[in-house]
Design an enzyme around this catalytic site. Structure first.
Site, PDB file in Angstrom:
ATOM      1  N   ASP A   1      -7.837  -4.678   1.280  1.00 27.91           N
ATOM      2  CA  ASP A   1      -8.659  -3.569   1.387  1.00 27.91           C
ATOM      3  C   ASP A   1     -10.413  -3.976   1.476  1.00 27.91           C
ATOM      4  O   ASP A   1     -10.006  -4.584   2.632  1.00 27.91           O
ATOM      5  CB  ASP A   1      -9.227  -4.376  -1.034  1.00 27.91           C
TER       6      ASP A   1
ATOM      7  N   THR B   1       0.733  -1.026  -0.098  1.00 29.16           N
ATOM      8  CA  THR B   1      -0.227  -0.548   0.228  1.00 29.16           C
ATOM      9  C   THR B   1       0.730   1.373  -0.042  1.00 29.16           C
ATOM     10  O   THR B   1       1.717   1.196   0.558  1.00 29.16           O
ATOM     11  CB  THR B   1      -0.964   0.124   1.199  1.00 29.16           C
TER      12      THR B   1
ATOM     13  N   ALA C   1      -0.033   6.229   3.344  1.00 33.94           N
ATOM     14  CA  ALA C   1       0.841   5.997   4.702  1.00 33.94           C
ATOM     15  C   ALA C   1      -0.521   5.957   6.005  1.00 33.94           C
ATOM     16  O   ALA C   1       0.269   5.590   7.567  1.00 33.94           O
ATOM     17  CB  ALA C   1       1.610   7.229   4.983  1.00 33.94           C
ATOM     18  N   HIS C   2      -1.628   6.295   6.341  1.00 33.57           N
ATOM     19  CA  HIS C   2      -2.205   6.016   7.708  1.00 33.57           C
ATOM     20  C   HIS C   2      -2.513   4.417   7.631  1.00 33.57           C
ATOM     21  O   HIS C   2      -2.199   4.195   9.200  1.00 33.57           O
ATOM     22  CB  HIS C   2      -3.845   6.070   7.573  1.00 33.57           C
ATOM     23  N   LYS C   3      -2.846   3.783   7.121  1.00 33.67           N
ATOM     24  CA  LYS C   3      -2.896   2.057   6.798  1.00 33.67           C
ATOM     25  C   LYS C   3      -1.418   1.935   7.314  1.00 33.67           C
ATOM     26  O   LYS C   3      -1.175   0.439   8.337  1.00 33.67           O
ATOM     27  CB  LYS C   3      -3.477   1.737   5.475  1.00 33.67           C
TER      28      LYS C   3
ATOM     29  N   PHE D   1      -8.665   8.884   8.771  1.00 32.77           N
ATOM     30  CA  PHE D   1      -8.917   9.048   6.817  1.00 32.77           C
ATOM     31  C   PHE D   1     -10.206   8.500   6.578  1.00 32.77           C
ATOM     32  O   PHE D   1     -11.187   7.515   7.597  1.00 32.77           O
ATOM     33  CB  PHE D   1      -7.561   8.981   6.988  1.00 32.77           C
ATOM     34  N   GLY D   2     -10.668   9.006   5.288  1.00 35.56           N
ATOM     35  CA  GLY D   2     -11.428   8.042   5.023  1.00 35.56           C
ATOM     36  C   GLY D   2     -12.895   8.171   5.504  1.00 35.56           C
ATOM     37  O   GLY D   2     -13.010  10.077   5.740  1.00 35.56           O
TER      38      GLY D   2
ATOM     39  N   ARG E   1      -9.780  -3.809  10.304  1.00 38.50           N
ATOM     40  CA  ARG E   1      -8.111  -3.423  10.041  1.00 38.50           C
ATOM     41  C   ARG E   1      -7.415  -4.414  11.298  1.00 38.50           C
ATOM     42  O   ARG E   1      -6.958  -5.927  11.394  1.00 38.50           O
ATOM     43  CB  ARG E   1      -7.694  -2.672   9.235  1.00 38.50           C
TER      44      ARG E   1
HETATM   45  P1  IMP Z   1      -8.685   0.590   0.240  1.00 37.92           P
HETATM   46  O1  IMP Z   1      -9.191   0.718  -0.612  1.00 37.92           O
HETATM   47  O2  IMP Z   1      -9.124  -0.859   1.197  1.00 37.92           O
HETATM   48  O3  IMP Z   1      -8.241   2.018   0.422  1.00 37.92           O
HETATM   49  O4  IMP Z   1     -10.348   1.342   0.993  1.00 37.92           O
HETATM   50  C1  IMP Z   1     -11.705   1.469   0.503  1.00 37.92           C
HETATM   51  C2  IMP Z   1     -11.967   3.112   1.250  1.00 37.92           C
HETATM   52  O5  IMP Z   1     -12.511   2.590   2.420  1.00 37.92           O
HETATM   53  C3  IMP Z   1     -10.713   4.505   1.375  1.00 37.92           C
HETATM   54  O6  IMP Z   1     -10.312   4.828   0.292  1.00 37.92           O
HETATM   55  C4  IMP Z   1     -11.634   5.120   2.399  1.00 37.92           C
HETATM   56  O7  IMP Z   1     -12.398   5.684   2.052  1.00 37.92           O
HETATM   57  C5  IMP Z   1     -12.368   3.380   3.206  1.00 37.92           C
HETATM   58  N1  IMP Z   1     -11.727   3.026   4.388  1.00 37.92           N
HETATM   59  C6  IMP Z   1     -10.283   2.370   4.774  1.00 37.92           C
HETATM   60  N2  IMP Z   1     -10.182   2.135   5.920  1.00 37.92           N
HETATM   61  C7  IMP Z   1     -10.511   2.719   6.066  1.00 37.92           C
HETATM   62  C8  IMP Z   1     -10.445   3.130   7.692  1.00 37.92           C
HETATM   63  O8  IMP Z   1     -10.148   2.682   8.256  1.00 37.92           O
HETATM   64  N3  IMP Z   1     -11.777   4.462   7.883  1.00 37.92           N
HETATM   65  C9  IMP Z   1     -11.978   5.124   7.394  1.00 37.92           C
HETATM   66  N4  IMP Z   1     -12.652   4.579   6.655  1.00 37.92           N
HETATM   67  C10 IMP Z   1     -11.912   3.774   5.609  1.00 37.92           C
END
Ligand code: IMP
Length: 194
Positions: free
Chosen positions: A70, A9, A12-14, A150-151, A179
């Site tokens: 994901d 990935t 950076a948050h992850k 984030f997100g 996660r």
């Molecule tokens: P990704 O494809 O795993 O990066 O996640 C898809 C989307 O889900 C990201 O762009 C975030 O908007 C949202 N997302 C993933 N993990 C989190 C989290 O821990 N908190 C809030 N939103 C998340």
């Protein structure tokens, strides 16, 4: 003994979250440490497809042990949307604030606010592939609250709490999140496969 694992990935948050969750014996590095700055594709129709696609992208090129996650936010009243499309819910380019605004608008006037975050982790270890899953259930509130995370964190309140993931300390999110739960399984698996 320490073990080096690549986390496929550029988020950076992850990386911060997972570094705080995994034991210090796991040396976590990102694709940049391999000289890889490519945008890693995620064009699958399920979280599992995407996690696999990301981990295979790194493994095919560098042949290293690695994992990818994901995540999707699955909202009951929206039949599981945005789900696998969470990152680009409000279109391209991916924008966290626009995604949250679209979600809150979609739920205006809807009383069922039930939702869950679901994470699928795919691991390639010694050329074999494994999957792990973590879920946290909760609800979507009417307005954003908090500045952490984030997100969709600022609109999601996990069950058993009255604060959003963006208001709760990172250590709390990292102990109960989707996660964290998936990583806990990954960690147990690694402990049994030294
Ligand atoms: P990704 O494809 O795993 O990066 O996640 C898809 C989307 O889900 C990201 O762009 C975030 O908007 C949202 N997302 C993933 N993990 C989190 C989290 O821990 N908190 C809030 N939103 C998340």
């Amino acid at each position: 003994m320490s073990r080096k694992l690549v986390f496929a990935t550029h988020n950076a948050h992850k990386v911060d979250e997972v570094r705080a969750i995994l034991p210090a014996s796991v040396e976590l590095v990102g694709p940049a440490a391999l000289g890889c700055h490519d945008e890693i594709p995620e064009t699958g129709k399920t979280l599992r497809d995407n996690a696999l696609q990301k981990v295979q992208y790194i493994h095919d090129r560098f042949g290293v042990d690695c994992f990818a996650d994901d995540t999707g936010l699955e909202v009951e009243a929206l039949d599981g949307a945005p789900g696998v499309y969470s990152a680009r819910y409000a279109g391209e380019p991916a924008d966290f604030a626009k995604n949250r605004a679209k979600l809150l608008a979609a739920l205006t006037g809807i009383s069922n606010r039930r939702a869950q975050f679901r994470t699928v982790v795919s691991l390639i270890l010694n050329d074999k592939t494994y999957f792990f899953e973590g879920i946290v259930t909760g609800r979507i509130i009417a307005e954003e609250r908090g500045v952490g995370g984030f997100g969709y964190d600022s609109v999601f309140v996990p069950d058993g709490y009255d604060k959003t993931f963006a208001e709760l300390p990172a250590a709390v999110k990292n102990s109960i999140s989707h996660r964290a739960r998936a990583m806990e399984q990954l960690n147990n698996f690694l402990a049994q496969h030294p």
